[in-house]
Scaffold this motif. Structure first.
Motif, PDB file in Angstrom:
ATOM      1  N   LYS A   1      58.935  -0.199   9.110  1.00 51.31           N
ATOM      2  CA  LYS A   1      60.478  -0.598   8.597  1.00 51.31           C
ATOM      3  C   LYS A   1      61.365   0.524   7.876  1.00 51.31           C
ATOM      4  CE  LYS A   1      62.965  -4.640   6.807  1.00 51.31           C
ATOM      5  NZ  LYS A   1      63.114  -5.691   5.963  1.00 51.31           N
ATOM      6  N   GLU A   2      60.733   1.025   6.925  1.00 47.10           N
ATOM      7  CA  GLU A   2      61.356   2.347   6.458  1.00 47.10           C
ATOM      8  C   GLU A   2      61.544   3.461   7.299  1.00 47.10           C
ATOM      9  OE1 GLU A   2      58.926   2.993   3.131  1.00 47.10           O
ATOM     10  OE2 GLU A   2      59.222   1.069   2.243  1.00 47.10           O
ATOM     11  N   ALA A   3      60.506   3.654   8.151  1.00 43.61           N
ATOM     12  CA  ALA A   3      60.717   4.948   8.952  1.00 43.61           C
ATOM     13  C   ALA A   3      61.890   4.528  10.013  1.00 43.61           C
ATOM     14  CB  ALA A   3      59.198   5.172   9.669  1.00 43.61           C
ATOM     15  N   GLY A   4      61.997   3.423  10.501  1.00 37.75           N
ATOM     16  CA  GLY A   4      62.695   2.959  11.702  1.00 37.75           C
ATOM     17  C   GLY A   4      62.537   3.659  13.025  1.00 37.75           C
ATOM     18  N   ASP A   5      63.488   4.058  13.804  1.00 37.95           N
ATOM     19  CA  ASP A   5      63.361   4.869  14.966  1.00 37.95           C
ATOM     20  C   ASP A   5      63.746   6.277  14.719  1.00 37.95           C
ATOM     21  OD1 ASP A   5      62.737   2.650  16.400  1.00 37.95           O
ATOM     22  OD2 ASP A   5      64.844   2.222  16.602  1.00 37.95           O
ATOM     23  N   SER A   6      63.317   7.021  13.426  1.00 44.37           N
ATOM     24  CA  SER A   6      63.717   8.289  13.111  1.00 44.37           C
ATOM     25  C   SER A   6      62.938   9.293  14.085  1.00 44.37           C
ATOM     26  CB  SER A   6      62.916   8.601  11.942  1.00 44.37           C
ATOM     27  OG  SER A   6      63.689   7.748  10.836  1.00 44.37           O
TER      28      SER A   6
ATOM     29  N   GLU B   1      44.875   4.507   8.115  1.00 45.86           N
ATOM     30  CA  GLU B   1      44.053   3.600   7.309  1.00 45.86           C
ATOM     31  C   GLU B   1      43.723   2.260   7.871  1.00 45.86           C
ATOM     32  OE1 GLU B   1      46.181   3.192   3.769  1.00 45.86           O
ATOM     33  OE2 GLU B   1      45.719   5.556   2.851  1.00 45.86           O
ATOM     34  N   TYR B   2      44.940   1.925   8.533  1.00 43.48           N
ATOM     35  CA  TYR B   2      44.743   0.530   9.364  1.00 43.48           C
ATOM     36  C   TYR B   2      43.605   0.856  10.207  1.00 43.48           C
ATOM     37  CZ  TYR B   2      45.609  -3.361  12.394  1.00 43.48           C
ATOM     38  OH  TYR B   2      45.735  -4.211  13.023  1.00 43.48           O
ATOM     39  N   GLU B   3      43.854   1.871  11.319  1.00 46.98           N
ATOM     40  CA  GLU B   3      42.891   2.047  12.298  1.00 46.98           C
ATOM     41  C   GLU B   3      41.301   2.272  11.883  1.00 46.98           C
ATOM     42  OE1 GLU B   3      44.441   5.213  14.503  1.00 46.98           O
ATOM     43  OE2 GLU B   3      46.180   4.166  15.476  1.00 46.98           O
ATOM     44  N   ALA B   4      41.173   2.820  10.586  1.00 50.56           N
ATOM     45  CA  ALA B   4      40.014   3.025  10.097  1.00 50.56           C
ATOM     46  C   ALA B   4      39.329   1.736   9.463  1.00 50.56           C
ATOM     47  CB  ALA B   4      40.229   3.783   8.685  1.00 50.56           C
ATOM     48  N   ALA B   5      40.375   0.970   8.854  1.00 51.53           N
ATOM     49  CA  ALA B   5      40.090  -0.410   8.404  1.00 51.53           C
ATOM     50  C   ALA B   5      39.546  -1.430   9.711  1.00 51.53           C
ATOM     51  CB  ALA B   5      40.920  -1.020   7.887  1.00 51.53           C
ATOM     52  N   GLU B   6      40.342  -1.201  10.932  1.00 51.68           N
ATOM     53  CA  GLU B   6      39.819  -1.896  12.135  1.00 51.68           C
ATOM     54  C   GLU B   6      38.680  -1.524  12.380  1.00 51.68           C
ATOM     55  OE1 GLU B   6      40.561  -4.811  15.108  1.00 51.68           O
ATOM     56  OE2 GLU B   6      41.918  -4.299  13.192  1.00 51.68           O
ATOM     57  N   ARG B   7      38.261  -0.373  12.443  1.00 49.01           N
ATOM     58  CA  ARG B   7      37.107   0.175  12.871  1.00 49.01           C
ATOM     59  C   ARG B   7      36.071  -0.305  12.169  1.00 49.01           C
ATOM     60  NH1 ARG B   7      39.974   4.883  14.147  1.00 49.01           N
ATOM     61  NH2 ARG B   7      39.272   5.856  11.970  1.00 49.01           N
ATOM     62  N   ALA B   8      36.251  -0.313  10.959  1.00 49.09           N
ATOM     63  CA  ALA B   8      35.124  -0.772   9.863  1.00 49.09           C
ATOM     64  C   ALA B   8      34.902  -2.320  10.062  1.00 49.09           C
ATOM     65  CB  ALA B   8      35.648  -0.607   8.382  1.00 49.09           C
ATOM     66  N   VAL B   9      36.147  -2.849  10.435  1.00 51.75           N
ATOM     67  CA  VAL B   9      35.785  -4.405  10.501  1.00 51.75           C
ATOM     68  C   VAL B   9      34.838  -4.507  11.995  1.00 51.75           C
ATOM     69  CG1 VAL B   9      36.846  -6.621  11.235  1.00 51.75           C
ATOM     70  CG2 VAL B   9      37.976  -5.149   9.571  1.00 51.75           C
ATOM     71  N   ASP B  10      35.186  -3.903  12.888  1.00 49.16           N
ATOM     72  CA  ASP B  10      34.614  -4.071  14.407  1.00 49.16           C
ATOM     73  C   ASP B  10      32.850  -3.544  13.896  1.00 49.16           C
ATOM     74  OD1 ASP B  10      36.692  -4.856  15.413  1.00 49.16           O
ATOM     75  OD2 ASP B  10      37.092  -2.629  16.261  1.00 49.16           O
ATOM     76  N   ALA B  11      32.833  -2.574  13.172  1.00 51.01           N
ATOM     77  CA  ALA B  11      31.599  -2.028  12.900  1.00 51.01           C
ATOM     78  C   ALA B  11      30.704  -3.077  12.288  1.00 51.01           C
ATOM     79  CB  ALA B  11      31.650  -0.811  12.142  1.00 51.01           C
ATOM     80  N   GLU B  12      31.093  -3.577  11.167  1.00 50.98           N
ATOM     81  CA  GLU B  12      30.652  -4.422  10.314  1.00 50.98           C
ATOM     82  C   GLU B  12      30.102  -5.792  11.007  1.00 50.98           C
ATOM     83  OE1 GLU B  12      28.377  -5.657   7.035  1.00 50.98           O
ATOM     84  OE2 GLU B  12      29.383  -3.602   7.303  1.00 50.98           O
ATOM     85  N   VAL B  13      31.259  -6.093  11.889  1.00 52.66           N
ATOM     86  CA  VAL B  13      31.031  -7.646  12.865  1.00 52.66           C
ATOM     87  C   VAL B  13      29.746  -7.183  13.736  1.00 52.66           C
ATOM     88  CG1 VAL B  13      32.000  -8.612  14.520  1.00 52.66           C
ATOM     89  CG2 VAL B  13      33.334  -8.413  12.705  1.00 52.66           C
TER      90      VAL B  13
ATOM     91  N   ARG C   1      41.954  -4.948   5.864  1.00 50.64           N
ATOM     92  CA  ARG C   1      42.597  -4.554   6.943  1.00 50.64           C
ATOM     93  C   ARG C   1      44.005  -5.371   7.131  1.00 50.64           C
ATOM     94  NH1 ARG C   1      40.487  -7.582  12.207  1.00 50.64           N
ATOM     95  NH2 ARG C   1      41.563  -9.272  10.927  1.00 50.64           N
ATOM     96  N   ASP C   2      44.267  -6.709   6.714  1.00 51.04           N
ATOM     97  CA  ASP C   2      45.394  -7.482   6.729  1.00 51.04           C
ATOM     98  C   ASP C   2      46.457  -6.971   5.651  1.00 51.04           C
ATOM     99  OD1 ASP C   2      44.293  -9.013   8.856  1.00 51.04           O
ATOM    100  OD2 ASP C   2      43.707 -10.687   7.233  1.00 51.04           O
ATOM    101  N   GLN C   3      45.861  -6.362   4.732  1.00 51.16           N
ATOM    102  CA  GLN C   3      46.975  -5.585   3.426  1.00 51.16           C
ATOM    103  C   GLN C   3      47.459  -4.267   4.179  1.00 51.16           C
ATOM    104  OE1 GLN C   3      44.094  -5.130   0.249  1.00 51.16           O
ATOM    105  NE2 GLN C   3      44.473  -7.471  -0.429  1.00 51.16           N
ATOM    106  N   LEU C   4      46.616  -3.704   4.953  1.00 47.63           N
ATOM    107  CA  LEU C   4      46.958  -2.291   5.310  1.00 47.63           C
ATOM    108  C   LEU C   4      48.034  -2.816   6.804  1.00 47.63           C
ATOM    109  CD1 LEU C   4      43.812  -0.515   5.463  1.00 47.63           C
ATOM    110  CD2 LEU C   4      45.847   0.148   3.952  1.00 47.63           C
ATOM    111  N   GLU C   5      47.765  -3.846   7.321  1.00 49.41           N
ATOM    112  CA  GLU C   5      48.679  -4.187   8.501  1.00 49.41           C
ATOM    113  C   GLU C   5      49.994  -4.397   7.699  1.00 49.41           C
ATOM    114  OE1 GLU C   5      48.686  -6.874  12.427  1.00 49.41           O
ATOM    115  OE2 GLU C   5      47.377  -7.566  10.736  1.00 49.41           O
ATOM    116  N   ALA C   6      50.007  -4.960   6.673  1.00 53.30           N
ATOM    117  CA  ALA C   6      51.501  -5.492   6.178  1.00 53.30           C
ATOM    118  C   ALA C   6      52.072  -4.141   5.582  1.00 53.30           C
ATOM    119  CB  ALA C   6      51.028  -6.407   4.885  1.00 53.30           C
ATOM    120  N   ALA C   7      51.033  -3.215   5.101  1.00 57.19           N
ATOM    121  CA  ALA C   7      51.567  -1.730   4.710  1.00 57.19           C
ATOM    122  C   ALA C   7      52.158  -1.205   5.913  1.00 57.19           C
ATOM    123  CB  ALA C   7      50.596  -1.061   3.922  1.00 57.19           C
ATOM    124  N   VAL C   8      51.321  -1.059   6.893  1.00 58.85           N
ATOM    125  CA  VAL C   8      51.997  -0.445   7.932  1.00 58.85           C
ATOM    126  C   VAL C   8      53.408  -1.107   8.605  1.00 58.85           C
ATOM    127  CG1 VAL C   8      51.581   0.041  10.565  1.00 58.85           C
ATOM    128  CG2 VAL C   8      49.822   0.121   8.644  1.00 58.85           C
TER     129      VAL C   8
END
Length: 659
Positions: A466-471, A214-226, A454-461
């Protein structure tokens, strides 16, 4: 990488805009920049690093201040209130045998917030500007910048065993391809860590991967809109230019007069009425007593005649009365002596005679008794009418000029058919510009919304990581992948070690050769060794004993550090520029001459030297001259508190000499 131009505006000691052309001529790699201490040499070095690396730049004047405070305080103190500062650098790099030209401009205002613009081959690249920190690492990694942009007096610190080891490790990894091998090993290790996951870990990883997608898609969307916003801005600028041209054509064809024709006709009618009223007033005043001004001389004669006749009439009346009065008066004087009565009688007779002479004046005009008063009134009336006539004449002339001007303007009004097409095009362009501006503003709003998302998704990532850790997970397929990765990592470790040893061997030879060429003491260092594990640098003298680097003088340590850099550049085959501030500090005359003869002309295809007059003096300048492409002087004005850039150097034709 080749530097072509650097521009400073209100930065440090440089008030206003100053530029230096840096493109070297063929077989002349050196650009020599001279200036006394405090004139702004180090500021040039800071400007190059600041334009490339922003808040990461190792600027000499920053100290412990935060980035925004440093930017605010680096604005020239003599700059106008509200003016900001900027640094810009133009350079080119080779990409797939093709040269790309970059223009990087970093500017800021009084708030200390900087903005960055990047152009490649003259085309604005907002996306690259947004990710510039990552992009510039591909051109010149920040960790290596100190190898190419350095202070000659501080470079001797690289001769410290620990610091030299860190520099060699960084250079070997980045310049000689070892970093790519190590990065591959790191990536394989990361792949291995992802293989031993429990079902719960798999669920966490799935959530993480979903968030990352989702974050990568949001990043691409930002780049496309820019990109879209950039295209909309280009279209808006093009339409605005067409509208400006249409406005110019409309003005040239008399469109403004056409739009004002009704106002012009109204003004003409009003002015014409005023002209007629003024003419009527002139006619009226001319129909009164004004024509008598043509008889001014005659009126003066008539006034004098009227005064004479008035005096004569008065004298005639008085003479008859005075005869009786004088007779009565003499009768009263009978008691006086005869001589007294005779004297009085004579004086009275003389007075009567004088008045009789006046009474005898000719009354040729037979003017009325009040003629004097009438003529005085006429005189005042003529004075008033003449003044009023002059005012009316001036007013009439001014009004006629206005009427003529309005007639000329009305005669210049184009026919409607001449401007109809331009007016239609103008209206259409106004509408198109309004639509394009609205589209651009909407796109800007969308960009901001997408950035927030995108910033919200970055925080979610970040939370998911942090939850996944080094699993890791334990599936059979993952085990095979883990084993293959482990074997590959072992192979890469051996390859990396062999690659490092090979480069270290070449580097030892290159550094030792460079050091012996620059040293005044022949045979001071017989051998040189770099540990392939710790990258520690060791020297041996002619007697085979290890040489303590602390025994070297400051100048010798500086030459060793320069030799280290020269060897790294030679082995890596790197074509990056070198910018050296205070290049000959702490060196004696012979070492300076060696550096001038044997290092600077061969240090690369572009070498910028920032020197005082006591470093590269007249003698060294002559030796360096065949390799010099450009020379500049930094001249500081203590009154204006600003530094100016002028062509030339001390002892060269046309240079400005300062004490």
């Amino acid at each position: 990488m080749l530097l072509h131009k650097i521009t400073l505006e209100n930065f440090g000691a440089y008030r206003g805009r100053h530029s230096l052309e840096l493109t070297p001529k063929k077989n002349r790699p050196i650009v020599l920049i001279g200036g006394l201490n405090g004139c702004g040499k180090t500021t040039l070095l800071d400007a190059i690093q600041l334009s490339l690396y922003g808040r990461r730049a190792n600027c000499s004047a920053r100290g412990g201040r935060n980035y925004e405070t440093f930017l605010r305080e680096s604005i020239n103190r003599q700059a106008e209130a509200g003016e900001g500062a900027s640094v810009a650098i133009e350079f080119s790099i080779a990409v797939e045998d093709k040269e790309q030209f970059y223009t990087v401009v970093r500017g800021w205002g009084a708030d200390g917030k900087d903005t960055l613009t990047v152009e490649i081959d003259g085309v604005s690249e907002p996306v690259i500007a947004g990710g510039w920190l990552e992009h510039v690492e591909e051109i010149l990694p920040f960790d290596l910048s100190s190898l190419f942009f350095f202070d000659g007096e501080k470079i001797e610190s690289l001769a410290d065993p620990e610091q030299a080891g860190a520099v060699i490790r960084t250079a070997v990894r980045s310049l000689m391809g070892v970093h790519a091998v190590e990065q591959l090993r790191t990536d394989l290790a990361a792949l291995q860590r992802r293989q031993e996951m429990t079902p719960k870990d798999q669920e966490l990883m799935a959530v993480l991967e979903a968030r990352e997608a989702e974050y990568e898609a949001a990043e691409r969307a930002v780049d496309a809109e820019v990109q879209k916003r950039s295209k909309l801005k280009t279209a808006l600028d093009r339409l605005q230019g067409e509208l400006d041209q249409s406005e110019s054509d409309f003005e040239r064809e008399g469109g403004r007069l056409f739009e004002r024709v009704k106002d012009l006709e109204t003004d003409r009618g009003r002015v014409k009425s005023q002209v007629e009223a003024s003419a009527s007033a002139l006619v009226n005043i001319a129909a009164s007593s004004l024509p008598l001004l043509l008889l001014q001389d005659q009126l003066e004669v008539l006034s004098k005649q009227a005064e004479q006749e008035s005096e004569a009439s008065k004298a005639t009346q008085v003479v008859e009365v005075l005869a009786d009065r004088d007779k009565w008066l003499l009768g009263l004087l009978d008691s006086l002596p005869d001589s007294t009565r005779l004297s009085v009688s004579r004086k009275l007779a003389a007075d009567r005679k004088k008045r009789a002479a006046v009474a005898s004046w000719e009354h040729g005009f037979r003017l009325p008794h009040d003629a004097v008063a009438q003529l005085a009134v006429l005189h005042q009336t003529l004075v008033h009418d003449r003044k009023r006539a002059r005012e009316l004449l001036d007013e009439s002339a001014d009004l006629q000029d206005k009427l003529d001007t309005l007639d000329r303007q009305l005669s210049s009004v184009p026919d409607q058919t001449r401007v109809e097409s331009i007016m239609a095009e103008r209206r259409e362009l106004h509408d198109e510009v309004a639509v394009a501006r609205a589209d651009h503003e909407r796109s800007s709003a969308v960009v901001e919304d997408l950035k927030r998302r995108r910033d919200q998704l970055e925080a979610a990532v970040t939370r998911a990581r942090k939850e996944a850790g080094d699993s890791t997970w334990d599936a059979e397929a993952a085990k095979r992948l883990f084993d293959y990765a482990e074997r590959t990592r072992g192979t890469l470790t051996q390859f990396s070690s062999a690659l490092v040893k090979r480069h270290i061997g070449l580097l030892e030879v290159a550094v030792l050769q460079s050091f012996n060429e620059l040293m005044r003491k022949r045979g001071l260092v017989k051998n040189l060794h770099i540990d392939p594990e710790s990258f520690a640098l060791k020297l041996w003298d002619e007697e085979g004993e290890e040489l303590n680097l602390g025994r070297l003088s400051a100048g010798e340590r500086q030459l060793l550090a320069i030799s280290l850099l020269a060897g790294l550049m030679k082995v890596a085959g790197n074509r990056l520029p070198s910018v050296i501030d205070t290049p000959l500090g702490r060196l004696d005359s012979q070492h300076r001459q060696h550096l001038v003869d044997r290092y600077f002309p061969k240090a690369g295809r572009q070498v910028l030297l920032l020197s005082t007059d006591e470093e590269i003096d007249e003698h060294l300048l002559a030796r360096l001259k065949p390799s010099i492409s450009h020379t500049y002087m930094l001249v500081h004005d203590d009154t204006e508190l600003t530094t100016a850039v002028v062509p030339g150097y001390w002892w060269t034709s046309g240079a400005i000499h300062v004490a």
